[in-house]
Design a protein around this motif. Structure first.
Motif, PDB file in Angstrom:
ATOM      1  N   TYR A 238       0.814  -1.117   0.568  1.00 45.46           N
ATOM      2  CA  TYR A 238      -0.112   0.245  -0.292  1.00 45.46           C
ATOM      3  C   TYR A 238       0.791   0.762   0.215  1.00 45.46           C
ATOM      4  O   TYR A 238       0.699   2.243  -0.780  1.00 45.46           O
TER       5      TYR A 238
ATOM      6  N   ARG B 248      -1.750   8.122  -1.012  1.00 43.10           N
ATOM      7  CA  ARG B 248      -1.462   9.941  -0.816  1.00 43.10           C
ATOM      8  C   ARG B 248      -3.103   9.995   0.729  1.00 43.10           C
ATOM      9  O   ARG B 248      -4.501   9.346   0.533  1.00 43.10           O
ATOM     10  N   ARG B 249      -2.959  10.612   1.291  1.00 38.96           N
ATOM     11  CA  ARG B 249      -3.706  11.265   2.182  1.00 38.96           C
ATOM     12  C   ARG B 249      -5.424  11.691   1.708  1.00 38.96           C
ATOM     13  O   ARG B 249      -4.292  12.877   0.727  1.00 38.96           O
ATOM     14  N   GLY B 250      -6.159  11.144   1.590  1.00 41.64           N
ATOM     15  CA  GLY B 250      -6.911  11.856   1.430  1.00 41.64           C
ATOM     16  C   GLY B 250      -7.923  11.483  -0.442  1.00 41.64           C
ATOM     17  O   GLY B 250      -8.627  12.332  -0.760  1.00 41.64           O
ATOM     18  N   GLU B 251      -7.315  10.355  -1.040  1.00 38.98           N
ATOM     19  CA  GLU B 251      -7.118  10.060  -2.423  1.00 38.98           C
ATOM     20  C   GLU B 251      -8.097   8.655  -2.413  1.00 38.98           C
ATOM     21  O   GLU B 251      -7.374   7.789  -1.898  1.00 38.98           O
ATOM     22  N   ASP B 252      -8.704   8.537  -3.054  1.00 37.74           N
ATOM     23  CA  ASP B 252      -9.472   7.057  -2.502  1.00 37.74           C
ATOM     24  C   ASP B 252      -8.433   6.308  -3.988  1.00 37.74           C
ATOM     25  O   ASP B 252      -7.423   6.521  -4.517  1.00 37.74           O
ATOM     26  N   ILE B 253      -8.897   5.019  -3.358  1.00 37.07           N
ATOM     27  CA  ILE B 253      -7.446   4.041  -3.521  1.00 37.07           C
ATOM     28  C   ILE B 253      -7.662   3.628  -5.336  1.00 37.07           C
ATOM     29  O   ILE B 253      -6.571   3.867  -5.825  1.00 37.07           O
ATOM     30  N   ASP B 254      -9.261   3.969  -6.495  1.00 37.67           N
ATOM     31  CA  ASP B 254      -9.181   3.941  -7.513  1.00 37.67           C
ATOM     32  C   ASP B 254      -8.607   4.747  -8.537  1.00 37.67           C
ATOM     33  O   ASP B 254      -7.718   4.594  -9.224  1.00 37.67           O
ATOM     34  N   THR B 255      -8.717   6.057  -7.816  1.00 37.40           N
ATOM     35  CA  THR B 255      -7.957   6.697  -8.238  1.00 37.40           C
ATOM     36  C   THR B 255      -6.328   6.818  -8.054  1.00 37.40           C
ATOM     37  O   THR B 255      -5.208   7.327  -9.216  1.00 37.40           O
ATOM     38  N   SER B 256      -5.611   6.833  -6.811  1.00 37.04           N
ATOM     39  CA  SER B 256      -4.236   5.914  -7.158  1.00 37.04           C
ATOM     40  C   SER B 256      -4.369   5.514  -7.795  1.00 37.04           C
ATOM     41  O   SER B 256      -2.428   4.788  -8.962  1.00 37.04           O
TER      42      SER B 256
END
Length: 414
Positions: free
Chosen positions: A349, A354-362
């Motif tokens: 992980y 990234r703090r505040g970022e959705d996993i799908d976006t990452s």
């Protein structure tokens, strides 16, 4: 939690606890003491005062022996008041608060204005890490506001204590890693492999991430990436137990989902063991396929020679160590063809967090990376890590977590 606010007679408990919740969310997002000090100062100014300063001790935290002094770590708010504060008895107020171990209020007059200074020690478990000053013009702090400043300061001190413990545990964790079995990059005639471990963040926040490769009979290779929940020495010890047990279970020639089920049953029987996520990929160069199974872990990403990439759609089972009866689906397998030019990347992980970022976006950002053509697996993995970790402002976005990553590519036989 140390320093927890409790409602006193006639206090505005709802407002006080609302402030406490906001403090928990705002302070201690990293293991860096100066960052924690800056977050404390920013919180105090946003919620309670006009100017806030935070001074910390040096390497000998908690002592005020001869030659050991406080140093400025953070300032926030109306900086024009800082000159007035320097002319006021700032040091005397700080020393009184440190000696008393509780908040001290002082008033001074400068330029016709009354400056009210609230000094609070950063105290956690009988160790003092520094002092915070909250300054307001012409308005004293009431009891609830004083309690809120006190709570925020002790919360910051608790995070500093945790950071210190992580720094002390770091060398022991790395010593433990040195004696772990196996080499994830051990040469295989039909599979090109690369493995990397990247310590991220500050304060030695390492422990529970691992990757491994097991060469099985008939030329197959089992790739493993896992992450024990938590950090520090205890997580590293549990990681070693998971890794060793998984290698033993894998030798029985079970399918990947069968390995996870057996591993879960064995580790759940051990009391006190932390849960872990785990991703397995069984590569079969003979038929050009990979069989995947996930125990609560992020999916791998396959990069194709034409520049396209995407995460592998997996059916995700429960983390290892949670045992039966969790209400989650059982571990299942997913099979996928792999072309010789496809590069499979598995990771923990910490790579995409990234703090505040959705996993799908990452995951989408990771899949959007483009690497140079013709790179070997090791060079390819370095490109992925370098491209994804080079944020314009990494301190503002990344979390403190280490990374374990594997890259694999089937080698076509002559």
């Amino acid at each position: 939690m140390e320093g927890e606010l409790v409602p006193g007679p006639g206090s505005a408990a709802t407002d006080r606890f609302a402030l406490a919740r906001r403090a928990v969310a705002a302070i201690g997002t990293t293991l860096d003491d100066r960052r924690t000090a800056a977050e404390l100062a920013a919180f105090l100014v946003e919620e309670l005062c006009d100017l806030a300063t935070v001074d910390l001790y040096g390497p000998q935290e908690g002592r005020r022996d001869a030659g050991v002094s406080l140093h400025s770590a953070a300032v926030a708010g109306r900086r024009e008041l800082l000159d007035s504060l320097e002319k006021a008895p700032r040091d005397r107020v700080s020393v009184r608060a440190l000696d008393a171990g509780h908040p001290i209020t002082a008033s001074s007059t400068h330029g016709g204005a009354t400056l009210v200074t609230l000094s609070v020690p950063l105290l956690a478990w009988d160790r003092v890490y520094g002092v915070a000053l909250a300054l307001r013009a012409d308005r004293p702090f009431d009891d609830d506001e004083t309690a809120a400043v006190h709570y925020a300061a002790r919360l910051a001190a608790a995070h500093m204590r945790q950071a210190k413990e992580q720094r002390e545990a770091g060398p022991r964790v790395w010593d433990l890693r040195k004696v772990l079995p196996a080499d994830p990059e051990r040469t295989h005639p039909d599979v090109e492999l690369a493995a990397r471990h990247v310590p991220c963040g500050t304060g030695g926040r390492v422990g529970g991430d691992w990757c491994d490769t097991l060469h099985l009979h008939s030329g197959r290779v089992l790739l493993v990436v896992g992450e024990v929940m938590g950090h520090g020495l205890d997580a590293a010890v549990d990681m070693n137990a998971y890794r060793s047990t998984l290698r033993c279970v894998a030798s029985t020639d079970l399918a990947p989902h069968g390995i996870l089920r057996r591993l879960d049953a064995m580790m759940s029987a051990e009391s006190g063991r932390r849960p872990a996520t785990c991703l397995l990929a069984l590569l079969d160069p003979a038929d050009g396929t990979a069989q995947f199974a996930s125990a609560g872990h992020l999916p791998p990403v396959v990069f194709h020679a034409d520049g396209t990439a995407g995460p592998v759609p997996l059916r995700v089972g429960p983390p290892i160590g949670t045992g039966p009866g969790t209400g989650l689906a059982a571990h299942e397998a997913t099979r996928l063809p792999l072309a010789p030019d496809d590069t499979l990347v598995m990771f923990t992980y910490g790579l995409i967090a990234r703090r505040g970022e959705d996993i799908d976006t990452s995951l989408a950002r990771l899949s959007g990376l483009r690497t140079g053509p013709g790179a070997g697996a090791g060079e390819f993995l370095e490109g992925v890590l370098g491209g994804f970790l080079s944020d314009p402002d990494p301190d503002a976005a990344r979390t403190d977590d280490d990374i374990a990553a594997l890259a694999a590519r089937l080698r076509p036989r002559p």
